[in-house]
Design an enzyme around this catalytic site. Structure first.
Site, PDB file in Angstrom:
ATOM      1  N   ASP A 108     -11.594 -33.432  28.828  1.00  0.00           N
ATOM      2  CA  ASP A 108     -11.319 -34.848  28.603  1.00  0.00           C
ATOM      3  C   ASP A 108     -12.552 -35.702  28.912  1.00  0.00           C
ATOM      4  O   ASP A 108     -13.205 -35.526  29.948  1.00  0.00           O
ATOM      5  CB  ASP A 108     -10.152 -35.260  29.525  1.00  0.00           C
ATOM      6  N   GLU A 161     -13.848 -33.570  24.212  1.00  0.00           N
ATOM      7  CA  GLU A 161     -13.230 -34.777  23.640  1.00  0.00           C
ATOM      8  C   GLU A 161     -14.226 -35.934  23.734  1.00  0.00           C
ATOM      9  O   GLU A 161     -14.103 -36.818  24.576  1.00  0.00           O
ATOM     10  CB  GLU A 161     -11.921 -35.098  24.372  1.00  0.00           C
TER      11      GLU A 161
HETATM   12  C1  GLC Z   1      -9.282 -39.501  27.151  1.00  0.00           C
HETATM   13  C2  GLC Z   1      -7.799 -39.427  26.855  1.00  0.00           C
HETATM   14  C3  GLC Z   1      -7.206 -40.792  27.051  1.00  0.00           C
HETATM   15  C4  GLC Z   1      -7.425 -41.222  28.479  1.00  0.00           C
HETATM   16  C5  GLC Z   1      -8.893 -41.138  28.854  1.00  0.00           C
HETATM   17  C6  GLC Z   1      -9.079 -41.221  30.330  1.00  0.00           C
HETATM   18  O1  GLC Z   1      -9.960 -40.280  26.253  1.00  0.00           O
HETATM   19  O2  GLC Z   1      -7.594 -38.947  25.568  1.00  0.00           O
HETATM   20  O3  GLC Z   1      -5.842 -40.820  26.733  1.00  0.00           O
HETATM   21  O4  GLC Z   1      -6.964 -42.540  28.654  1.00  0.00           O
HETATM   22  O5  GLC Z   1      -9.482 -39.922  28.462  1.00  0.00           O
HETATM   23  O6  GLC Z   1      -8.716 -40.026  30.954  1.00  0.00           O
END
Ligand code: GLC
Length: 639
Positions: free
Chosen positions: A275, A317
């Site tokens: 993440d 991500e």
């Molecule tokens: C990522 C997740 C998102 C979250 C962020 C902070 O972008 O997809 O939903 O708010 O990280 O953890």
């Protein structure tokens, strides 16, 4: 260095000539790289390096036999994750099925659709009301009791493996909840744990950082630092106030999180979604995103995983602009040796751009960058996910298509928030920043494609049109190369759910409008012909099954964009030795023309071709043939 590593292996009684031989070879071939990368971030800290080697040995030791066997099977398939056989879905366990145990009984539904990779949205412990959908983790190893137990998760993973399905979960690497034990200890004044975070006694450093740091949630959580009265310090909180950023300049924090990564690997996770990796390194004077150290850390993680738990692929991500995005696959010596997957967030947003404008030019202008993805790594392709849609692609690409970037983005925001007069979309602006005018977009696939308005108006033509848009969006992304990742509910046409507004733990975050609670009586209609749910479900199911039949859709970097001679359509060819696939998509509300001459410009064409979508055979000879593509229609042609 090898001597040192060998000594550690010996100390830990590694059976290098016997059962640990494969591991030993991976360790020896990867050790220099591991050492080099570690040293880049934590120079001359040999004690910590030894600790790292020990951690890698421990992860191998703890790897269960069935996973060792699975690693071997995956290695035989070479880049198993590039296959056209994999289709994913992201879902919230509680909102989809209640809990982990009851999720087992829904696997039949997912299999019927063709889904075989499950991304469980965060299931580890996270404080209610301050959870960010589970992305504020207070215990990385304890399944939140709302979802079940760690044992439930282990059993569920085994069940998935037995059914030939894969599991994906998140490691929230950038931050912890302020209720994580490290944060609690830091609040209590423990210096060791204060050093796990970015904590400052006065505003000097926070102010220095703030000069160049953007804000992620300017509406609900402005600023990047939060005052912690318990210890009289400012903590860095890039996301929400309750999410404390981990400090990876401290090797102890890194090693602890690597240990958590291995914990997930040894649960049997097939794809680990890292993440928000873009944020894991901070430096005053920069935007604190995409810094070179981010890539070094990710490469180091990849290297350690390759040695200890090689069957687990990594998904980064990184939702960042295209030229930064590509770097997450690795560059130079590390090409295709960083993240195995990245979200094709640019393409996703550009699909929405095409749908709103009926013009494919901005998308096509972006391809010279996106097409540089290296062979051996892949995209997650998607139309919607649990997050907002960001419009962060480059201004140059918008200009290239002849639009003014500011006006163009304004149009898109107006279009999807329903402000633009001719728009059928029902969405909302997310995280509007009054300082910059930036905003992202929330809304479900169905609502953004017009289904919510069409159903309200009870207008059969508009309903039909919305369904066509939904399937066009899915079709275009399914065949591009990469693993399609559906978002739960989209396969059954869920429109926005506004009930989040009544929950104070969610009402500040309109991304909840597109995170539905599944109503299984509605989903049951996916089996009933003539219903909207059935139309969307069966269309999606058909797209997945076509994809699975076509080997050349595996991600072999075999895609070329075609010049269609009009701005309404996007088309690509995918080639293998003896086969061809042509995808042709009309993103506008007007009928488009298409001449087979275009196909002939990209190699010999056969006399007939199959339209996999309709089942009909089309003549390509006599040549040229002129076809028409209906509004929001598409052809999926194969030899
Ligand atoms: C990522 C997740 C998102 C979250 C962020 C902070 O972008 O997809 O939903 O708010 O990280 O953890």
């Amino acid at each position: 260095m090898h001597q040192k590593v060998n000594a550690v292996l010996k100390k830990h009684k590694t059976d290098i000539a016997g059962k640990d031989n494969d591991f030993y070879i991976r360790m020896l071939t990867g050790a220099s790289s591991m050492h080099y990368l570690f040293n880049e971030i934590y120079p001359d800290d040999e004690n910590m390096f030894i600790k790292l080697v020990e951690l890698v040995i421990k992860a191998h030791r703890e790897r269960p036999d069935d996973l060792l066997k699975r690693d071997g099977q995956k290695a035989e398939k070479a880049d198993w994750f590039l296959s056209n056989q994999i289709t994913g879905m992201s879902l919230y366990v509680d909102r989809f099925a209640g809990n982990i145990r009851s999720l087992s009984s829904r696997l039949g539904y997912l299999e019927k659709l063709g889904v075989n990779l499950l991304h469980l949205m965060p299931v580890f412990e996270s404080p209610q009301g301050e959870s960010d959908g589970g992305y504020a983790v207070s215990d990385f190893r304890k399944v939140d009791k709302r979802f079940g137990t760690l044992n439930d998760l282990k059993n569920f993973r085994k069940l998935l493996s037995e059914r030939g399905m894969y599991l994906m979960v998140d490691i929230v690497l950038n931050h912890t909840s302020h209720k994580h034990q490290w944060a609690l200890k830091a609040k209590a004044g423990d210096k060791k744990y204060q050093d796990y975070f970015y904590m400052f006694g006065d505003r000097t450093m926070p102010d220095a950082y703030e000069k160049t740091m953007p804000e992620v949630f300017p509406e609900s959580s402005p600023g990047n630092f939060t005052w912690v009265p318990e210890c009289d310090k400012w903590a860095m909180t890039v996301f929400h106030k309750y999410q404390w950023d981990l400090n990876y300049t401290n090797p102890l924090a890194f090693l602890e999180m690597l240990d958590n990564i291995f914990f997930y690997a040894n649960l049997g996770v097939d794809v680990l979604r890292i993440d928000a990796p873009a944020f894991i390194w901070k430096q005053p004077g920069t935007i604190c995103m995409n810094l070179p150290q981010v890539h070094t850390l990710l490469r180091l993680i990849k290297q350690c995983v390759l040695i200890a738990t090689p069957g687990m692929a990594l998904l980064g991500e990184a939702i960042v602009e295209p030229h930064e995005l590509l770097k997450y696959f690795g560059t130079c010596l590390y090409t295709a040796k960083e993240c195995d997957f990245a979200y094709n967030a640019t393409q996703m947003a550009l699909q929405w751009d095409m749908l709103a404008t009926g013009d494919t030019r901005v998308m096509l202008a972006s391809q010279h960058e996106l097409m540089q993805k290296p062979l051996g790594a892949s995209w997650i392709t998607y139309t919607r996910c649990h997050d907002d849609i960001g419009l962060g692609y480059n201004d140059d690409m918008i200009r290239h298509a002849g639009y003014d970037p500011v006006q163009h983005r304004k149009f898109l925001k107006d279009y999807f928030s329903g402000k633009y007069k001719g728009s059928q979309a029902t969405g909302a602006l997310f995280s509007f920043n009054p300082k910059t005018g930036d905003a992202r977009i929330s809304g479900s696939l169905a609502s953004l494609c017009g289904l919510e308005k069409a159903l309200k108006a009870n207008d059969p033509d508009l309903i039909k049109l919305a369904i066509k848009k939904i399937l066009l969006m899915q079709a275009h992304s399914f065949f591009l190369g990469g693993v399609p990742m559906l978002f739960y509910g989209d396969e059954a046409g869920y429109t926005n759910d506004y009930s989040y507004l009544n929950d104070p733990g969610k009402s500040y975050d309109n991304r909840w409008m597109h995170r539905p609670v599944i109503d299984w009586s509605k989903n049951k209609r996916t089996g009933k012909k003539g219903t909207v749910e059935h139309e969307i479900f069966s269309g999606t199911q058909k797209l997945i099954s076509i994809r699975k039949k076509l080997d050349l859709i595996s991600d072999r970097k075999n895609l070329t964009w075609l010049n269609t001679n009009n701005h309404q359509t996007a088309a690509y060819i995918r080639t293998a030795e003896n086969s061809r696939f042509y995808g042709i998509f009309n993103f506008s509300g007007r009928t488009a023309g298409f001449s087979t001459e275009i196909l002939a410009a990209y190699g010999e064409i056969p006399s007939t071709i199959q339209n996999h979508w309709t089942g009909e055979k089309l003549n390509l000879q006599p040549y040229p043939e002129k076809w028409t593509i209906e509004p929001y229609g598409f052809y999926l042609l194969g030899t």
